[in-house]
Motif scaffolding. Sequence first.
Motif, PDB file in Angstrom:
ATOM      1  N   ALA A 139       0.852  -1.186   0.000  1.00 45.82           N
ATOM      2  CA  ALA A 139       0.000   0.000   0.000  1.00 45.82           C
ATOM      3  C   ALA A 139       0.887   1.235   0.000  1.00 45.82           C
ATOM      4  N   ALA A 140       0.533   2.213  -0.824  1.00 43.86           N
ATOM      5  CA  ALA A 140       1.343   3.431  -0.928  1.00 43.86           C
ATOM      6  C   ALA A 140       1.424   4.162   0.410  1.00 43.86           C
ATOM      7  N   ALA A 183       2.831  -1.104  -4.601  1.00 43.70           N
ATOM      8  CA  ALA A 183       2.149  -0.330  -3.559  1.00 43.70           C
ATOM      9  C   ALA A 183       1.105   0.584  -4.204  1.00 43.70           C
ATOM     10  N   PRO A 184      -0.153   0.156  -4.231  1.00 37.88           N
ATOM     11  CA  PRO A 184      -1.190   0.970  -4.859  1.00 37.88           C
ATOM     12  C   PRO A 184      -1.603   2.154  -3.982  1.00 37.88           C
ATOM     13  N   GLY A 185      -2.015   3.220  -4.656  1.00 42.90           N
ATOM     14  CA  GLY A 185      -2.753   4.287  -4.001  1.00 42.90           C
ATOM     15  C   GLY A 185      -4.219   3.909  -4.029  1.00 42.90           C
ATOM     16  N   ASP A 221      -0.533  -3.780 -14.752  1.00 41.51           N
ATOM     17  CA  ASP A 221       0.634  -3.450 -15.579  1.00 41.51           C
ATOM     18  C   ASP A 221       1.925  -3.509 -14.765  1.00 41.51           C
ATOM     19  N   ALA A 222       1.874  -3.026 -13.521  1.00 39.17           N
ATOM     20  CA  ALA A 222       3.058  -3.042 -12.666  1.00 39.17           C
ATOM     21  C   ALA A 222       3.437  -4.476 -12.303  1.00 39.17           C
ATOM     22  N   THR A 235      12.374  -4.381  -4.934  1.00 37.21           N
ATOM     23  CA  THR A 235      11.816  -3.086  -5.294  1.00 37.21           C
ATOM     24  C   THR A 235      10.352  -2.972  -4.870  1.00 37.21           C
ATOM     25  N   ILE A 236       9.978  -1.781  -4.406  1.00 39.74           N
ATOM     26  CA  ILE A 236       8.580  -1.478  -4.116  1.00 39.74           C
ATOM     27  C   ILE A 236       8.112  -0.489  -5.190  1.00 39.74           C
ATOM     28  N   VAL A 237       7.276  -0.937  -6.099  1.00 39.14           N
ATOM     29  CA  VAL A 237       6.786  -0.090  -7.184  1.00 39.14           C
ATOM     30  C   VAL A 237       5.512   0.610  -6.712  1.00 39.14           C
TER      31      VAL A 237
END
Length: 248
Positions: A139-140, A183-185, A221-222, A235-237
């Motif tokens: 999570a962002a 990490a989605p917003g 996509d991520a 990595t945390i995208v």
Amino acid sequence: MDRVKTVIVTGASSGLGFAITQAYLARGYNVVGNARSLERLQTAANQLGNPENLLLVAGDIARPETATRLFEQAEKTFGQVDILINNAGIFLSKPVTDYTEEDVDAMVATNLKGFFYPSQAAAKHMLPYGAGHIVTISAAIATQPISKVPALLPIMVKGGLNQATRGLALELAPHNVMVNAVAPGIIATPLTMSHQDEASLTFMKQMAPTHRIGQPQDIVDAVLYLTDSNFVTGTIVTVDGGTTAGVW
């Protein structure tokens, strides 16, 4: 002829898990979908057209035997498992004084144990093959807390998962197993969009400098980028429309 890859997706019956499952099926991958309820999994499978390369395995992902069974049935049905997507999770936003013992237990069970046991099972399975991908949906807000959204429990648990992602990536890197997180917003899933009035939607849009709510495809996509790469690990995208980029 190239071997068909196999992916396990937890929390596959709805929301981001459903979108991720759909994306891998569209690629021709074998997908093992997990959720607590077999009924919900079957409903999702019906929506997907009940493809032959979709295996449904119901069970509580917080329990180690569920993770073990996921990999055993995946291997029995499809062979080598290439990808694990730790998607199952809950998000509880409320003032710290309002959290209950039940809230804490639920977050630890689904978000923490639901990461640890599948990842442990994935490591046991993937190490002998010398290849694999583990991607966790974080999570962002765990990377940058926001005063307008009190969410200590998700920040604490998801923030820990971000660090665990880095730690596991280092541990498994010599075995060519890539470990990352997305990490989605705020994303337009049934969970976030249900029962929202116009004022709430406006507020959510203003949480990002782009003034937009993300779509499930943005997360898909991520995830696909990470599992396509063999040189990205630890990595945390962050996919949040710029929410955690700074103050605006």
